[in-house]
Every structure is written in C-alpha cells, then in structure tokens.
Write a protein that holds these residues in place. Structure first.
Motif, mmCIF file in Angstrom:
data_model
loop_
_atom_site.group_PDB
_atom_site.id
_atom_site.type_symbol
_atom_site.label_atom_id
_atom_site.label_comp_id
_atom_site.label_asym_id
_atom_site.label_seq_id
_atom_site.Cartn_x
_atom_site.Cartn_y
_atom_site.Cartn_z
ATOM 1 N N ASP A 186 0.881 -1.159 0.000
ATOM 2 C CA ASP A 186 0.000 0.000 0.000
ATOM 3 C C ASP A 186 0.926 1.217 0.000
ATOM 4 O OD1 ASP A 186 -2.103 -1.772 0.203
ATOM 5 O OD2 ASP A 186 -2.318 -1.515 2.370
ATOM 6 N N TRP B 83 1.773 5.583 -1.209
ATOM 7 C CA TRP B 83 1.340 6.934 -1.543
ATOM 8 C C TRP B 83 2.577 7.753 -1.877
ATOM 9 C CZ3 TRP B 83 2.856 11.088 1.569
ATOM 10 C CH2 TRP B 83 3.375 10.759 2.809
ATOM 11 N N ASP C 209 3.765 11.886 -2.004
ATOM 12 C CA ASP C 209 3.421 13.254 -1.637
ATOM 13 C C ASP C 209 3.121 14.074 -2.891
ATOM 14 O OD1 ASP C 209 3.023 15.321 0.221
ATOM 15 O OD2 ASP C 209 5.032 16.098 -0.145
ATOM 16 N N SER D 196 -2.132 12.385 -6.474
ATOM 17 C CA SER D 196 -3.435 11.881 -6.051
ATOM 18 C C SER D 196 -3.547 10.368 -6.239
ATOM 19 C CB SER D 196 -4.548 12.565 -6.842
ATOM 20 O OG SER D 196 -4.569 12.095 -8.174
ATOM 21 N N VAL D 197 -4.469 9.779 -5.514
ATOM 22 C CA VAL D 197 -4.760 8.355 -5.659
ATOM 23 C C VAL D 197 -5.061 8.029 -7.124
ATOM 24 C CG1 VAL D 197 -6.504 6.587 -5.122
ATOM 25 C CG2 VAL D 197 -5.515 7.980 -3.287
ATOM 26 N N ARG E 248 -7.944 1.460 -5.005
ATOM 27 C CA ARG E 248 -7.915 2.887 -4.673
ATOM 28 C C ARG E 248 -8.579 3.090 -3.315
ATOM 29 N NH1 ARG E 248 -8.268 5.955 -10.267
ATOM 30 N NH2 ARG E 248 -7.730 4.217 -11.619
ATOM 31 N N TYR F 93 -9.379 6.127 -0.712
ATOM 32 C CA TYR F 93 -9.429 7.577 -0.509
ATOM 33 C C TYR F 93 -9.622 7.922 0.959
ATOM 34 C CZ TYR F 93 -10.365 7.445 -5.526
ATOM 35 O OH TYR F 93 -10.293 7.200 -6.870
ATOM 36 N N GLN G 284 -4.181 8.329 5.668
ATOM 37 C CA GLN G 284 -3.580 8.759 4.414
ATOM 38 C C GLN G 284 -4.273 8.026 3.266
ATOM 39 O OE1 GLN G 284 -0.783 10.870 3.812
ATOM 40 N NE2 GLN G 284 -1.328 10.545 1.693
ATOM 41 N N PHE H 82 -4.297 6.074 -0.184
ATOM 42 C CA PHE H 82 -3.219 5.257 -0.735
ATOM 43 C C PHE H 82 -3.729 4.393 -1.881
ATOM 44 C CE2 PHE H 82 -5.147 2.752 2.639
ATOM 45 C CZ PHE H 82 -5.227 1.474 2.096
#
Length: 143
Positions: A87, A89, A91, A94-95, A115, A117, A127, A129
């Motif tokens: 998983d 993300w 910075d 966006s997802v 996805r 959110y 967060q 991810f």
C-alpha cells in the motif's frame, strides 16, 4: 520473479533497488521475517522513477495474524501475506493519478490495483493510498 525471505534484524538495511530497502516492507507487528516479491520491488522502482518522488510504503508484507486484525482490515487471501503487495502513496500525487499510471503503464493486463481515498466515507483513514500487487490475474477495486 521470485519471492525472497529476509530477516528484519540482519537484512533490514539491505538495498533491494536504488530507492527501496528491506525494512520498508516489514510487517508492522514487529515480526522478523519479511517476504518480498522481486517483481514488486521492480514495479515500485519504476513508479519512483516515473514520478521522481519517494514512494511511501504504509503496508508491505503482513503475517496472517496481523492481516486478520480488525484494525488492519486485510482480505482473507490478501497478497500482502505472500510478499506480493504494498500500500503506497506519493506526496503531491493523487490516488487517481497514481492508480491510473500503474494501470495504464505498468500493470495494464495483470496485477491488483485498489484505490483507497480519505474522504467523508472514510474520515478515519490517516492517508489515502493505492494498493498494488503483482498477482497474475487482473483485479481492480475501490476500497
């Protein structure tokens, strides 16, 4: 590609690729054993190079016991348990941007992409991810 077994204690600092070390894939329950699919590392490195920013892994390998915890919310046959999922993300990305890139450029016909959110329906999520896994079949979902 092969799934390799590592020890957090002895291999944690080992560099798997230019951007990733073994310890980033550890189970959050403190287990020493870490399983990592080499193909997952290659995929994450491709994502890192494309976006030119660090890829943060919030969940990599999970033991079956950790995956079964209610606060983790892992699927019964989660790819995390086999070292085949992460998983992640980035910075400022966006997802949807991340998931679309993976779907169109890296895993168009295989693998899992979920996805997740942080929104009104999921206010406690720390967060947003994207779940990525290197299963052979193609799977896409909204979590």
């Amino acid at each position: 590609m092969a799934i390799k077994q590592y020890s957090l204690k002895t291999d944690g600092a080992k560099q798997l690729s230019p951007a990733f070390r073994v310890r980033e894939f550890r189970c959050r329950d403190g287990t020493d054993t870490i399983l990592i699919d080499e193909g997952l590392v290659v995929l994450l490195q491709c994502i890192r190079e494309h976006f030119g920013k660090p890829v943060h892994i919030t969940s990599g390998y999970r033991t079956a016991a950790y995956n079964a915890r209610k606060d983790v919310g892992g699927a019964k046959f989660s790819q995390h348990q086999y070292g085949k999922a992460a998983d992640v993300w980035i910075d400022g990305v966006s997802v949807d941007t991340l998931a679309n890139y993976i779907d169109q450029s890296v895993l168009p016909n295989t693998g899992g992409i979920g996805r997740y959110y942080k929104d009104a329906a999921h206010p406690s999520r720390k967060q947003p991810f994207v779940h990525i896994d290197v299963r052979k079949a193609r799977s896409r979902w909204l979590g």
